[in-house]
Design an enzyme around this catalytic site. Structure first.
Site, PDB file in Angstrom:
ATOM      1  N   CYS A   9     -60.766 -31.901   5.252  1.00  0.00           N
ATOM      2  CA  CYS A   9     -59.891 -31.898   6.543  1.00  0.00           C
ATOM      3  C   CYS A   9     -58.768 -32.778   6.814  1.00  0.00           C
ATOM      4  CB  CYS A   9     -60.795 -31.670   7.812  1.00  0.00           C
ATOM      5  SG  CYS A   9     -60.087 -30.618   9.096  1.00  0.00           S
ATOM      6  N   ASP A 129     -70.646 -30.596  15.068  1.00  0.00           N
ATOM      7  CA  ASP A 129     -70.052 -32.082  15.181  1.00  0.00           C
ATOM      8  C   ASP A 129     -70.612 -32.640  16.222  1.00  0.00           C
ATOM      9  OD1 ASP A 129     -68.290 -33.807  14.735  1.00  0.00           O
ATOM     10  OD2 ASP A 129     -66.161 -32.674  15.205  1.00  0.00           O
TER      11      ASP A 129
END
Length: 210
Positions: A9, A129
């Site tokens: 990412c 996360d």
């Protein structure tokens, strides 16, 4: 999802595209939310035009309107939409109708209920996360692997949060995700590092699948 998937990412430069073309992940992520890694849909489209075929593109959004997210997804030519904000089931249904794209919902894991609630939102997959009061993601903090392993989401899920070459094998062994998502863990001085991406790509190839 077959095999352990790798997502890199925070792609924002042509140099990043050159790196992922050499050591291809399954997905790359473009951050459209306010961040030091933020890009515009137009920048993402230009970068994607140089991307090796077969790598899917994921757009990261935080509390955009469904219409704005759909417009950005179309302009950037995204493969997947990843939501990191407070989006609910109605939002996800609307966005899916507007785009027809798979939607992943990020979860800042605090307890069992935070995961179970996310499972009910209608997303195609979750991204688990670390929790932070200060940010919706990208903090570099490690998620609660023990909690995630105990709860075991029913949906396919990616593990994110503070992953790097030193802890990735332990994380995958503990949590057994479908995929892993790295950003800062493959950077040096704030930019993507080709050697770190190479190491992660080779490591993921050796790791067991879910």
């Amino acid at each position: 999802m077959a095999g352990l998937r790798l997502k890199i990412c925070g792609i924002r430069r042509e140099e990043d595209i050159a790196i992922v073309n050499r050591f291809p992940p399954d997905y790359i992520g473009f951050v459209f939310a306010k961040s030091r890694r933020q890009v515009t849909p137009e920048q993402a489209a230009r970068l994607t035009s140089k991307l090796r075929p077969g790598i899917q593109t994921v757009g990261v959004f935080v509390n955009s309107s469904p219409e704005a997210a759909a417009g950005a997804a179309k302009a950037a030519g995204l493969s997947v939409i990843q939501l990191h904000g407070d989006e609910d089931r109605a939002y996800i249904e609307t966005l899916r109708q507007l785009t027809g794209l798979p939607i992943w919902k990020a979860v800042r894991v605090t307890n069992k209920d935070s995961i179970r609630r996310a499972e009910q939102l209608g997303a195609n997959a979750l991204l688990l996360d670390a929790f932070s009061e200060d940010a919706y993601g990208g903090t570099g903090k490690t998620a609660d692997w023990e909690l995630i392993a105990r709860v075991r989401p029913a949906l396919p899920f990616f593990l994110a949060g503070g992953l790097n070459a030193h802890n990735l094998a332990a994380a995958v062994s503990a949590v057994r995700p479908c995929g892993v998502d790295l950003s800062g863990g493959v950077e040096t001085n704030g930019v993507k590092d080709g050697e770190k991406v190479r190491i992660i790509r080779e490591l993921v190839n050796r790791l067991p699948i879910r």
